[in-house]
Design an enzyme around this catalytic site. Structure first.
Site, PDB file in Angstrom:
ATOM      1  CB  SER A  34      -0.916   0.031   1.222  1.00 15.20           C
ATOM      2  OG  SER A  34      -1.831  -1.028   1.160  1.00 15.20           O
ATOM      3  CD1 TRP A  37       0.479   0.726  -5.315  1.00 19.41           C
ATOM      4  CD2 TRP A  37      -1.755   0.543  -5.364  1.00 19.41           C
ATOM      5  NE1 TRP A  37       0.170  -0.345  -6.114  1.00 19.41           N
ATOM      6  CE2 TRP A  37      -1.196  -0.479  -6.166  1.00 19.41           C
ATOM      7  CE3 TRP A  37      -3.135   0.615  -5.245  1.00 19.41           C
ATOM      8  CZ2 TRP A  37      -1.983  -1.406  -6.846  1.00 19.41           C
ATOM      9  CZ3 TRP A  37      -3.914  -0.319  -5.917  1.00 19.41           C
ATOM     10  CH2 TRP A  37      -3.344  -1.315  -6.719  1.00 19.41           C
ATOM     11  CB  ALA A  38       0.812   6.441  -0.156  1.00 16.54           C
ATOM     12  N   GLY A  40      -1.102  11.061  -1.434  1.00 17.96           N
ATOM     13  CA  GLY A  40      -1.148  12.338  -0.718  1.00 17.96           C
ATOM     14  C   GLY A  40       0.176  12.747  -0.128  1.00 17.96           C
ATOM     15  CD  GLU A 105      -3.751  14.875   1.592  1.00 20.59           C
ATOM     16  OE1 GLU A 105      -4.236  14.015   2.341  1.00 20.59           O
ATOM     17  OE2 GLU A 105      -2.795  14.652   0.841  1.00 20.59           O
ATOM     18  CG  HIS A 217     -10.120   8.194  -0.528  1.00 20.47           C
ATOM     19  ND1 HIS A 217     -10.567   9.122  -1.444  1.00 20.47           N
ATOM     20  CD2 HIS A 217      -8.947   8.670  -0.064  1.00 20.47           C
ATOM     21  CE1 HIS A 217      -9.681  10.109  -1.531  1.00 20.47           C
ATOM     22  NE2 HIS A 217      -8.692   9.861  -0.695  1.00 20.47           N
ATOM     23  NE  ARG A 263      -9.282  10.817   3.295  1.00 24.71           N
ATOM     24  CZ  ARG A 263      -8.088  10.317   3.189  1.00 24.71           C
ATOM     25  NH1 ARG A 263      -7.856   9.104   3.598  1.00 24.71           N
ATOM     26  NH2 ARG A 263      -7.125  11.005   2.649  1.00 24.71           N
ATOM     27  CG  HIS A 323      -8.224   5.034   1.435  1.00 25.15           C
ATOM     28  ND1 HIS A 323      -7.449   4.803   0.313  1.00 25.15           N
ATOM     29  CD2 HIS A 323      -7.610   6.034   2.103  1.00 25.15           C
ATOM     30  CE1 HIS A 323      -6.415   5.634   0.324  1.00 25.15           C
ATOM     31  NE2 HIS A 323      -6.471   6.372   1.413  1.00 25.15           N
ATOM     32  NE  ARG A 358      -5.744   6.807   7.246  1.00 24.19           N
ATOM     33  CZ  ARG A 358      -5.336   7.385   6.121  1.00 24.19           C
ATOM     34  NH1 ARG A 358      -4.371   8.272   6.130  1.00 24.19           N
ATOM     35  NH2 ARG A 358      -5.905   7.068   4.971  1.00 24.19           N
ATOM     36  CG  LEU A 364       2.152   7.381   3.757  1.00 20.47           C
ATOM     37  CD1 LEU A 364       2.863   8.126   2.627  1.00 20.47           C
ATOM     38  CD2 LEU A 364       2.425   5.893   3.632  1.00 20.47           C
TER      39      LEU A 364
HETATM   40  C1  SIN Z   1      -5.101  10.681  -0.571  1.00 14.95           C
HETATM   41  O1  SIN Z   1      -4.135  11.013  -1.243  1.00 14.95           O
HETATM   42  O2  SIN Z   1      -6.232  11.140  -0.693  1.00 14.95           O
HETATM   43  C2  SIN Z   1      -4.899   9.612   0.425  1.00 14.95           C
HETATM   44  C3  SIN Z   1      -4.106  10.101   1.549  1.00 14.95           C
HETATM   45  C4  SIN Z   1      -4.437   9.313   2.758  1.00 14.95           C
HETATM   46  O3  SIN Z   1      -5.180   8.356   2.680  1.00 14.95           O
HETATM   47  O4  SIN Z   1      -3.988   9.707   3.826  1.00 14.95           O
END
Ligand code: SIN
Length: 504
Positions: A34, A37-38, A40, A105, A217, A263, A323, A358, A364
């Protein structure tokens, strides 16, 4: 031994290796998972005007009354150091006019998310750490082998058993196996996110926590089969807006933070609008500079392009997808589980940082912080006391059913009955359907089934709505249920106030 090789596992292994030999066992290629693939990035209070306290407060607000204040304070306080450490390990964070560039974000009170390669943060982080691990003289790497059991006796961990036979002795094992997104038919997680860590922890007799808390997500790309591509929240942070098929903004009047609301709120708004109109919600960036969109979000643009969509010009169809699982093996802030000799870090663990929801890019962050903290604990010889809440190690009796078929059925049942909007009838039906599934022949599918069952059980037990857990039959939060739930065996309890940090 470290099981798994995402940011949490590699952070732990590299830090342990400064003091001791360490072996990484990973079921795929090193670094595959995972983290890579992150999109953000990593949240840290390193920008002008930001403070650790403000970051911790945003984390607690997002956690909807279930996040642990000491976890939020500790992890947010470690965040600037993590960014500096990762930079020293070779991660080239994006900069703007000589300062680290920070994205905004959802539910963050100001821009706070450090990123690399635009929206390719995970790939950059893994490339740097995996290179270091491969070159490290004290790290042995075993790839493409899956751990089927952590071996424990009355004193705690003494080794692991591999799926294809053989055991490896180890008196200190760190689970860093990542997420559980494939509990659900629609997920943004890679194929390997199959709840291995919680299943291994449960089999070893460790307590699990927060299992009902699953984050969906709001903006996975509604194109192609699951796993669905993610359209990062940072895209909305840069100005992307959600519209219904009539061109009406989806988030108008829904939340004061609009498209950058929490979210769970945005995800439910997207689902409801799609249901009302019978058509998918879309994200539009057409009002932004297309060159800037493409240079800031190369990964998302490429994922969209692979489905014939121009991120900068076309309406981008989006849908919620599973997610991140906030729950996992109950740990303290050194990553200690309730089984002596077993640590858990990253998404497979439940420190209490995320509570019921979260905060974006705290995933991360927690992986890196807890990887480091667990490593320091392992290296200094710590072990949980032998009297924490544990159950007898659970053994699953293998059946004969095809694992892939069972996995597919679990995903469909969970998506329908234990997804973004839940109710008692649907959850009870999901439990019955899970119980009626034939027993799979392989331990991994059996573990996924066990975690699906526990997740549904936990969702049924929480008769309120809080953060990511929404019950249409109990649509409001209930102050009497504002506590985390821990599972040792099938018995729910409040999180015990044991001091896991006391050395046995
Ligand atoms: C995202 O880029 O929207 C995901 C970031 C995250 O899940 O913290």
């Amino acid at each position: 031994m470290v099981i798994g090789s995402g940011l949490a596992g590699l952070s732990a292994a590299l830090r342990i290796a400064a003091h001791r030999d360490v072996v990484i066992v990973t079921k795929g290629r090193l670094g595959e998972g995972s983290t890579s693939w992150a999109q953000g990035g990593i949240a840290a209070a390193v920008g002008p005007g930001d403070t650790v306290q403000a970051h911790a407060t945003d984390t607690l607000v997002a956690g909807a009354g279930l996040a642990d204040a000491s976890a939020a304070e500790a992890v947010c306080a470690d965040a600037p150091g993590v960014i500096a450490d990762l930079a020293a390990l070779g991660v080239e964070f994006d900069h703007d006019r000589g300062r680290i560039a920070l994205a905004r974000e959802g539910a963050h009170s100001l821009p706070r998310v450090a990123h690399a390669g635009g929206d390719a943060t995970g790939r950059h982080v893994i490339a740097a750490l995996a290179l270091r691990a491969r070159r490290h003289a004290r790290i042995a790497i075993i790839e493409h082998r899956r751990v089927e059991d952590v071996l424990v006796d009355e004193r705690g961990v003494h080794g692991v058993r591999l799926a294809d036979g053989g055991t490896i002795p180890a008196d200190r094992v760190v689970l860093a196996t990542g997420g559980s997104g494939h509990l659900f038919a629609r997920t943004t997680n890679p194929h390997g996110a199959t709840a291995d860590g919680p299943a291994l922890a449960r089999r070893a007799g460790a307590a699990l926590v927060d299992m009902e808390m699953v984050q969906f997500h709001p903006t996975a790309l509604a194109a192609g089969p699951s796993p669905l591509a993610l359209v990062s929240e940072a895209v909305r942070g840069a100005g992307g807006m959600l519209y219904d098929c009539n061109g009406e903004p989806v988030m108008a009047g829904v939340h004061p933070m609009g498209d950058l609301g929490p979210r769970d709120v945005v995800a439910r708004a997207v689902v409801r609008r799609a249901r009302e109109t019978g058509r998918e919600v879309v994200m539009s960036l057409a009002h932004l500079d297309p060159d800037r969109v493409h240079s800031r979000f190369p990964e998302v643009a490429a994922l969209c392009a692979s489905h014939g969509i121009d991120l900068a010009r076309d309406p981008v169809p989006v849908t919620p997808a599973a997610h991140y699982c906030m729950g996992g093996a109950l740990t303290d802030l050194d990553g200690r589980t309730t089984v002596p000799g077993l640590w858990a870090v990253g998404e497979c663990a439940g420190t209490g940082l995320h509570g019921a929801n979260r905060l974006a890019s705290n995933g991360l962050l927690e992986a890196a912080v807890l990887g480091r903290r667990a490593a320091d604990d392992v290296a200094s010889g710590g072990r949980s006391p032998a009297d924490g809440p544990r159950t007898d190690p659970a053994r699953f009796t293998p059946g004969e059913a095809d694992g892939d078929e069972v996995r597919g059925a679990i995903g469909r049942i969970m998506w329908r009955g234990c997804g973004l909007e839940r109710d008692g009838t649907g959850l009870a039906g999901a439990l019955d359907a899970l119980d009626a599934l034939p027993r799979p022949a392989d331990a991994q599918a059996a573990g996924l089934l066990e975690i699906a069952r526990l997740t549904t059980h936990a969702a049924l037990a929480r008769e309120e709505s809080r953060g990511a857990h929404f019950r249409s039959d109990f649509p409001d939060p209930d102050p009497a249920q504002a506590h985390r739930t821990c599972w040792a065996g099938d018995t729910p309890t409040a999180v015990p106030s044991i001091d896991l940090t006391e050395v046995a």
